[in-house]
Enzyme design. Structure first.
Site, PDB file in Angstrom:
ATOM      1  N   SER A  79       0.830  -1.203   0.000  1.00 20.25           N
ATOM      2  CA  SER A  79       0.000   0.000   0.000  1.00 20.25           C
ATOM      3  C   SER A  79       0.870   1.262   0.000  1.00 20.25           C
ATOM      4  O   SER A  79       1.740   1.405  -0.842  1.00 20.25           O
ATOM      5  CB  SER A  79      -0.981  -0.020   1.179  1.00 20.25           C
ATOM      6  N   LYS A  89      -0.977  -9.432  -0.754  1.00 13.79           N
ATOM      7  CA  LYS A  89      -2.387  -9.251  -0.434  1.00 13.79           C
ATOM      8  C   LYS A  89      -3.232 -10.270  -1.186  1.00 13.79           C
ATOM      9  O   LYS A  89      -3.065 -10.449  -2.403  1.00 13.79           O
ATOM     10  CB  LYS A  89      -2.808  -7.824  -0.826  1.00 13.79           C
ATOM     11  N   ASP A 237      -2.022   6.362  -3.816  1.00 14.88           N
ATOM     12  CA  ASP A 237      -0.897   5.594  -3.315  1.00 14.88           C
ATOM     13  C   ASP A 237      -0.476   4.554  -4.359  1.00 14.88           C
ATOM     14  O   ASP A 237      -1.136   4.418  -5.390  1.00 14.88           O
ATOM     15  CB  ASP A 237      -1.252   4.945  -1.970  1.00 14.88           C
ATOM     16  N   ASP A 241      -5.465   2.038  -3.976  1.00 19.89           N
ATOM     17  CA  ASP A 241      -6.669   1.796  -3.178  1.00 19.89           C
ATOM     18  C   ASP A 241      -6.982   2.980  -2.262  1.00 19.89           C
ATOM     19  O   ASP A 241      -7.944   2.929  -1.505  1.00 19.89           O
ATOM     20  CB  ASP A 241      -6.569   0.490  -2.397  1.00 19.89           C
ATOM     21  N   ARG A 242      -6.176   4.048  -2.351  1.00 18.64           N
ATOM     22  CA  ARG A 242      -6.451   5.256  -1.577  1.00 18.64           C
ATOM     23  C   ARG A 242      -6.448   6.467  -2.505  1.00 18.64           C
ATOM     24  O   ARG A 242      -5.890   6.424  -3.597  1.00 18.64           O
ATOM     25  CB  ARG A 242      -5.411   5.444  -0.474  1.00 18.64           C
ATOM     26  N   GLU A 324     -13.310   4.482   4.751  1.00 14.50           N
ATOM     27  CA  GLU A 324     -12.471   4.523   5.945  1.00 14.50           C
ATOM     28  C   GLU A 324     -11.819   5.893   6.083  1.00 14.50           C
ATOM     29  O   GLU A 324     -11.513   6.542   5.072  1.00 14.50           O
ATOM     30  CB  GLU A 324     -11.365   3.472   5.859  1.00 14.50           C
ATOM     31  N   SER A 326      -8.913   6.543   6.600  1.00 14.00           N
ATOM     32  CA  SER A 326      -7.570   6.538   6.024  1.00 14.00           C
ATOM     33  C   SER A 326      -7.581   6.734   4.518  1.00 14.00           C
ATOM     34  O   SER A 326      -6.624   6.378   3.835  1.00 14.00           O
ATOM     35  CB  SER A 326      -6.859   5.232   6.373  1.00 14.00           C
TER      36      SER A 326
END
Length: 775
Positions: A79, A89, A237, A241-242, A324, A326
């Site tokens: 990540s 993962k 990232d 996923d962010r 989330e 984050s």
């Protein structure tokens, strides 16, 4: 990864990777093993990179309508973590992150394989694996991009003619943006096309580390600086996923703020979603989402930390959005069916553009409206020390152990150890009042617990919530017999003018490491590493100064030296700090790893009437001390608890024991420094080893790595994060009063500092700087 699979059942494994140095060799090894075991594996055509959400989307696409031969996936990524990290993962056939049942089976099988000497693992060469009949290549990007318009209204973005800025941050999604722009006729400018496994182009994060955290203003500094060039901009990232959203109105948006805006918009602009579709949030996400959900008359599903808790709801369409704090989220297609069951940075990026295209206002402006309606939210996340025994207590806490009835002046309305959205154990505690809440969860890797807190009243109220959170958790520890406080009072050095109301505190770690700290000034006065001898100098004569002690590690805040109107070296070293937490690992005789077996203490200092007469700012400072094995780590944190920004300089004024005339310093060669001893001349250090033959007073700028204090028989490594500068000082003979006649020969001051450029904190923001000594 074979634990949840049946061998030779023709279920393909979709294999992806990000751009890190470790990801390429890890994927090669993975393919060699999968091919040797006859497992059908699909990789990106041309050996390209594959983002996590693309693998999730591809798994669901493959499995749609199937009852057998279901695909699962592997993404090789850690990540957003530093470049030297690696990660593995697994995504099961539901497309989302694996739950604890599956990861537990994988862990058990992996441990059994290791115990058996890897004899159960087959492997062939990479060349044979690539040409194996079970290895297949696919263009993941084409399939994903062609489907993207079904989840985000890209046609409206094109019609609006928006200019979009993208910083892929060297990640796996770089090649996707040109395809997206061409396919949907979008004006996308990729501002950074570098792919560097070391991520050398990145701005360092708050602690001086390279971390591809797209929610960090430090990591996103380059894109933030370009915000006015674009209608909206975004970054991601390495495995995508962010998301990080940069608007003209607000700059980089706080992830909690953007989640609230995304939810408000989606549930008002997705007529294909049914009236019963719910909103998902983790219990540490902002309560602004609760307020938005209530106004929308939508059911809120609050779950423990972990995106895996959203998978089933996204899969069956009962959950429209899961997010989330984050900066990870996903949501349904426009027709109310599943898009992905893992976090998807692409669609959160493009949704920000859709919001602007459809409403004419960017997400930052929409969040300003939410604050006008519901009030401003003040949010923080910090760590507090906890022994392994205390962490176990926190993970299995019962609400009846929380005896407090109020918090920060308000009645407690909920004490939660299970999430209200699904009844799952949260592995910690959440306490709620009308205008504030905190959640505490033990760290899985460090001897700390994490505290998330929020206030809808003020920054000062948030500080009260945070402080009382530690008291509430501490009382729960004590109720369960978990207050393992190997802390001795009154066992340290003293001086006649030293603090009479505050006793020194001795921290003793398993393995024998020991530190002594005075609450006055939160000053470390002694440190003996495990199996070693004293490494900090302390004069036997009182200094007569603010702290009464000369030597050790004084805290310099909010002013370094005479660089300003405040007392020399600030006022923090002359005030008594509160001991707010202390813990150490019991000496159980077992071997301990890095960070394990530490003794820890945390002190706090906040503004008062006396400090405000000198420096008119509301602040909260913390000083944590961690001693264990060969290391001493001292961390200074500063929070702006007021309504206006402020700037400060700071340092941890380290005095290591040294035979000065035989001591040299390494790690300073080539650095620019201010020579305060010789008229504030700016010089460049040319010596590979800096020695001492007279007084020295220098500030070295932009220190990139460790400084080594080297003596003939031993050495001391000094590492710093968050402090860009280093101060080197020795007074030489007669330059300091109240020092033994030859005292100057027994120490050299080498301190982590932030001096050249003051640190500026906006209201509610927090800064942390650390100095670690390794004997």
């Amino acid at each position: 990864m074979r634990a949840p699979r049946r061998e030779r059942d023709h279920r393909p494994a979709l294999l992806g990777k990000d751009t890190r140095a470790l990801s390429e060799p890890a994927q090669r090894t993975t393919l060699e093993v999968l091919a040797a075991h006859g497992i059908d594996t699909i990789i990106q055509a041309g050996g390209g990179y594959t983002p996590t959400p693309v693998i999730s989307h591809a798994i669901l696409a493959h499995n749609r309508g199937r009852v057998a031969g279901l695909a699962d996936g592997i993404v090789i990524t850690p990540s957003h973590n530093p470049p030297e990290d690696g990660g593995f993962k697994y995504n099961p056939p539901n497309g989302g992150p694996a739950d604890t049942d599956i990861t537990g089976k994988i862990q058990a099988r992996a441990n059994a394989i290791l115990a058996n000497g890897m004899r159960d693992v087959k492997r062939i060469s990479y060349e044979r694996a690539l040409s194996a009949p079970t290895t297949h290549a696919r263009d993941y990007a084409r399939a994903y991009v062609d489907d993207l318009g079904k989840v985000v209204d890209l046609a409206r973005i094109a019609e609006a003619g928006l200019t979009l800025g993208v910083d892929p941050m060297g990640g796996a999604g770089l090649a996707y943006w040109d395809v997206i722009a061409e396919t949907y006729n979008l004006k996308i400018e990729v501002v950074n096309r570098y792919v560097d496994p070391a991520f050398g182009f990145m701005s360092v994060d708050h602690d001086g580390k390279i971390r591809m955290d797209c929610s960090s203003p430090y990591a996103m500094a380059g894109l933030i600086g370009l915000k006015d060039r674009f209608d909206i901009a975004f970054g991601n990232d390495p495995d995508y996923d962010r998301h990080g959203i940069v608007t003209r109105s607000a700059g980089l948006m706080n992830p909690n703020h953007y989640l609230a805006v995304a939810i408000q918009y989606l549930f008002g602009h997705r007529p294909g979603w049914g009236a019963g579709v719910a909103i998902g949030k983790t219990l540490v996400s902002s309560a602004m989402i609760d307020r938005v959900a209530a106004r929308l008359s939508r059911r809120l599903r609050e779950v423990p930390v972990g995106f895996k808790y959203f998978v089933d709801g996204l899969l069956d369409g009962t959950l429209g959005f899961g997010g989330e704090e984050s900066a990870g989220a996903s949501f349904l297609r426009q027709d109310g069916t599943v898009w992905s069951t893992d976090k998807d940075g692409f669609i959160l990026d493009m949704l920000a553009a859709e919001i602007l295209a459809v409403t004419g206002r960017d997400p930052g402006e929409h969040y300003a409206d939410l604050e006008k309606e519901f009030g401003a939210a003040f949010y923080t996340r910090r760590d507090a020390p906890a022994s392994p025994a205390q962490k176990k207590i926190l993970a299995t806490l019962s609400p009846d152990l929380v005896r407090a009835e109020s918090m920060a002046g308000e009645k407690i309305t909920a004490k939660l150890t299970h999430a209200p959205g699904n009844g799952a154990a949260i592995g910690g505690l959440k306490v709620v009042t009308r205008n504030g809440w905190f959640a505490a969860r033990p760290s899985g890797t460090e001897n700390v617990y994490k505290i998330y807190a929020e206030s809808f009243s003020s920054a000062n109220h948030l500080e009260r919530v945070f402080e009382e959170a530690q008291a509430i958790v501490g009382a729960a520890f004590a109720a369960r017999g978990g207050a393992v406080m190997e802390v001795t009072l009154g066992a340290g050095p003293s001086t006649s003018s030293g603090p009479s109301a505050a006793q020194p505190i001795t921290l003793t770690a398993s393995g024998g490491a020991r530190a002594i700290v005075w609450p006055q000034g939160a000053q470390v006065a002694s440190w003996i590493p495990a199996g070693g001898s004293e490494r900090l100098f302390l004069s036997q004569h009182p200094s007569g100064g603010p702290g009464g002690l000369r030597g050790g590690v004084p805290v310099i805040f909010p002013q370094f030296g005479g660089f300003g109107p405040l007392p020399f070296h600030g006022f923090a070293r002359g005030l008594v700090w509160d001991l707010v937490a202390a813990a150490s690992h019991p000496d159980d005789g077992r071997p301990h790893g890095p960070g394990d077996g530490e003794a820890m203490a945390e002190f706090a200092l906040r503004d008062n009437e006396a400090t405000r007469t000198l420096w008119p700012h509301a602040f909260r400072a913390t000083l944590s001390v961690h001693a264990g094995g060969p290391r001493l780590r001292v961390a200074l944190g500063v929070t702006n608890a007021g309504a206006q920004p402020f700037s400060f300089t700071a340092a941890l004024h380290l005095h290591p024991v040294a035979d000065l005339v035989q001591t040299t310093l390494e790690g300073l060669t080539g650095l620019t420094y201010l020579d305060h001893q010789n008229g504030d001349v700016v010089r460049t250090e040319s010596e590979p080893r800096v020695g001492f033959s007279g007084p020295v007073d220098r500030i070295y700028y932009a220190v990139p790595g460790a400084i080594v204090v080297r003596e003939p028989e031993r050495q001391l490594w000094i590492e710093a994060t968050g402090f860009p500068d280093a101060v080197v000082w020795t007074p030489w003979n007669g330059a300091v009063k109240n020092l033994e006649p030859d005292g100057f020969r027994h120490f050299v001051c080498v301190e982590a500092a932030a001096v050249r450029t003051p640190i500026t904190l906006p209201p509610g923001a927090r800064w942390t700087g650390e100095q670690t000594l390794i004997a």
